[in-house]
Every structure is written in C-alpha cells, then in structure tokens.
Design an enzyme around this catalytic site. Sequence first.
Site, PDB file in Angstrom:
ATOM      1  N   ASN A 189       1.537   5.124   7.081  1.00 20.04           N
ATOM      2  CA  ASN A 189       1.174   3.609   6.522  1.00 20.04           C
ATOM      3  C   ASN A 189       1.895   2.571   7.284  1.00 20.04           C
ATOM      4  O   ASN A 189       1.306   1.728   7.289  1.00 20.04           O
ATOM      5  CB  ASN A 189       1.511   3.908   4.994  1.00 20.04           C
ATOM      6  CG  ASN A 189       1.399   2.500   4.477  1.00 20.04           C
ATOM      7  OD1 ASN A 189       0.177   1.885   4.183  1.00 20.04           O
ATOM      8  ND2 ASN A 189       2.240   1.859   4.169  1.00 20.04           N
ATOM      9  N   LYS A 195      -5.182  -0.624  16.071  1.00 17.46           N
ATOM     10  CA  LYS A 195      -5.935   0.055  14.796  1.00 17.46           C
ATOM     11  C   LYS A 195      -6.988   0.660  15.393  1.00 17.46           C
ATOM     12  O   LYS A 195      -7.348   1.941  14.981  1.00 17.46           O
ATOM     13  CB  LYS A 195      -6.274  -1.105  13.905  1.00 17.46           C
ATOM     14  CG  LYS A 195      -5.002  -1.538  13.182  1.00 17.46           C
ATOM     15  CD  LYS A 195      -4.024  -0.437  12.512  1.00 17.46           C
ATOM     16  CE  LYS A 195      -3.246  -0.861  11.517  1.00 17.46           C
ATOM     17  NZ  LYS A 195      -2.304  -0.123  11.002  1.00 17.46           N
ATOM     18  N   SER A 212      -5.343   2.566   8.633  1.00 16.21           N
ATOM     19  CA  SER A 212      -5.797   1.745   9.834  1.00 16.21           C
ATOM     20  C   SER A 212      -6.147   0.459   9.407  1.00 16.21           C
ATOM     21  O   SER A 212      -5.442  -0.054   8.345  1.00 16.21           O
ATOM     22  CB  SER A 212      -6.987   2.755  10.497  1.00 16.21           C
ATOM     23  OG  SER A 212      -7.117   1.905  11.412  1.00 16.21           O
ATOM     24  N   SER A 213      -7.365  -0.188   9.630  1.00 17.69           N
ATOM     25  CA  SER A 213      -7.736  -1.554   9.162  1.00 17.69           C
ATOM     26  C   SER A 213      -9.315  -1.887   9.663  1.00 17.69           C
ATOM     27  O   SER A 213      -9.839  -0.983  10.536  1.00 17.69           O
ATOM     28  CB  SER A 213      -6.769  -2.611   9.816  1.00 17.69           C
ATOM     29  OG  SER A 213      -7.599  -3.996   9.751  1.00 17.69           O
ATOM     30  N   VAL A 256      -6.057  -6.853   1.175  1.00 13.62           N
ATOM     31  CA  VAL A 256      -5.489  -6.013   0.005  1.00 13.62           C
ATOM     32  C   VAL A 256      -4.301  -7.095  -0.180  1.00 13.62           C
ATOM     33  O   VAL A 256      -3.435  -7.724   0.718  1.00 13.62           O
ATOM     34  CB  VAL A 256      -4.599  -4.865   0.548  1.00 13.62           C
ATOM     35  CG1 VAL A 256      -3.973  -4.188  -0.540  1.00 13.62           C
ATOM     36  CG2 VAL A 256      -5.819  -3.832   0.868  1.00 13.62           C
ATOM     37  N   THR A 298      -0.791  -7.914  -0.976  1.00 11.78           N
ATOM     38  CA  THR A 298       0.608  -7.222  -0.817  1.00 11.78           C
ATOM     39  C   THR A 298       1.573  -8.414  -0.293  1.00 11.78           C
ATOM     40  O   THR A 298       1.165  -9.777  -0.154  1.00 11.78           O
ATOM     41  CB  THR A 298       0.479  -6.145   0.513  1.00 11.78           C
ATOM     42  OG1 THR A 298       0.541  -7.025   1.692  1.00 11.78           O
ATOM     43  CG2 THR A 298      -0.504  -5.217   0.265  1.00 11.78           C
ATOM     44  N   ILE A 307       0.913  -1.087   0.120  1.00 13.15           N
ATOM     45  CA  ILE A 307      -0.015   0.133  -0.162  1.00 13.15           C
ATOM     46  C   ILE A 307       0.937   1.376  -0.039  1.00 13.15           C
ATOM     47  O   ILE A 307       0.579   2.122  -0.820  1.00 13.15           O
ATOM     48  CB  ILE A 307      -1.052  -0.145   1.264  1.00 13.15           C
ATOM     49  CG1 ILE A 307      -1.915  -1.090   1.179  1.00 13.15           C
ATOM     50  CG2 ILE A 307      -1.588   1.322   1.442  1.00 13.15           C
ATOM     51  CD1 ILE A 307      -2.828  -1.277   2.364  1.00 13.15           C
TER      52      ILE A 307
END
Length: 253
Positions: free
Chosen positions: A85, A155, A136-137, A184, A186, A17
């Site tokens: 991030n 978070k 965050s999440s 996501v 990654t 990200i």
Amino acid sequence: MSFNDKVVIVTGSSSGIGAAIAIEFSSLGAKVCLVGRNKEKLDEVGKKCNNPLVLVADITQDKDAQRIVSETVRYFGKLDILINNAGMGGSASIVAENALEVYDKVMNTNLRSVVHLTHLAAPHIIKTKGNIINISSVCALRVLLTNGFAYNTSKAGLDHFTRSVAAELASQGVRVNAVNPGPVQTDILENTGANEAQQKYVFEKMKQSTALNRISDPSEIADLVIFLASDKARAITGSIYVSDNGTLIKTAH
C-alpha cells in the site's frame, strides 16, 4: 468472513487506506504487521488492532525491506498476505530541472520497493498459498494529473507488474491483484504541507471530478481489499479493480 490465523503485512499502514486495511484485517482475526515511517501514527493504529507487530521502517531501504519480511515470519511463523500500500505522489514537468529527481524518488517508492518486497515475500506466500494485493491508482489508467508523469508511470508500471507476477505465481496457488482507487479522504494533502483551506479546495475539486460527486472513505477501499484477499475471490488473479466513484467515466458537461 474470517481471517483467523492469517498473517498479513500492510505497508504504509500509519494512516489513510493502509490503516483502514490493517484495522479491518485485524477485526476479522488476522495477525497484522503494521509498517510505516511515523512511529507515533503507527502506534495509534496499533491500538485499534489486536496484538499487531509494529515495524518502523522505510520500504525504499533494502535492509528495511528485508527486516519487514524476516521479522514478520520470525514473529508470527509464516506469511499469508502482502498488501503493498505504501506510496507517494510527486509533481514535476518533464522539462523541469528536477524531473529525473522526482521520477527516481517516485519510482523507487511506488514500484521498485513493491518489486523488492514481493521478491522477498513470495517464497513465504507460496508456502501458504496466500495472495498479494497492490494498491495502485486510477492514474494508472488515465492521465488525470498535470505534471504527474512520474506518478502516472509508476502506477501504470505497478498494474503490469501485478499482472506479470500473477501469471508467474498462479501455478503455485498464489493470487496477485491490484486495487485502483480514485479520490479518497486521507491525510495525503496534509502531509505535503497544505493548509486547511488548500486541502478543502483540492478535495472539492476531486469530488467534482467524479461521476457520483463523492470522495471515498478509506474503509471503502479496505472492504474491496478484504474481499480480494478472501476465499470469496478465489477465482480472481491478475485483475485490476477500480473503486473511483466514476472518475474514469466522468464526462464533460
């Protein structure tokens, strides 16, 4: 949308990200400071940006945090946008022997370092009437991970820190928001040592946990960050933006 002459710090920008965010900012004219611990990966991201400042640094180390802000301002002359991030996962049962060890490490990375960097960057961002975005999440909003109390708590704390600082800095023209991704694609699993088969299994489970039955690409999160950092979002502060393919609304069948 243009960020010409805007100066942006993106922590954890060596992959995933953070890398997507940094590359997109740079493509829109921003001057970007890339921050991460892996020099090789940072340099690869740097090749996709226009004359970035590349800083190998550990955000949990106070001297490194100070260096990130001071070097950016020295190199570019100012600071407009801070993207917090960098973060980490961490799994432990509350009754495990290493529960506090995991908790301290996760909280130090995911929350304390953000507080410290924001503390250092805020005076510069006040001068430019810029903004801050914290990654965050969805785990801040719903318990999704077994044995994830440390990560979930970090978070959730980050979300409320976002609102708190937004309330404080609003009168000085600074906006502060959070983006809360769901699954996501990654290299986060690869970085934990998971092999290819394990990664495929976990990502498939993640996909099944979403209402839209898909996993986001990092660029999708970057798109949302770019919007929030832009003048198009000039009325938005203290907000928590979820981009999770419907993870939070997924119902049992």
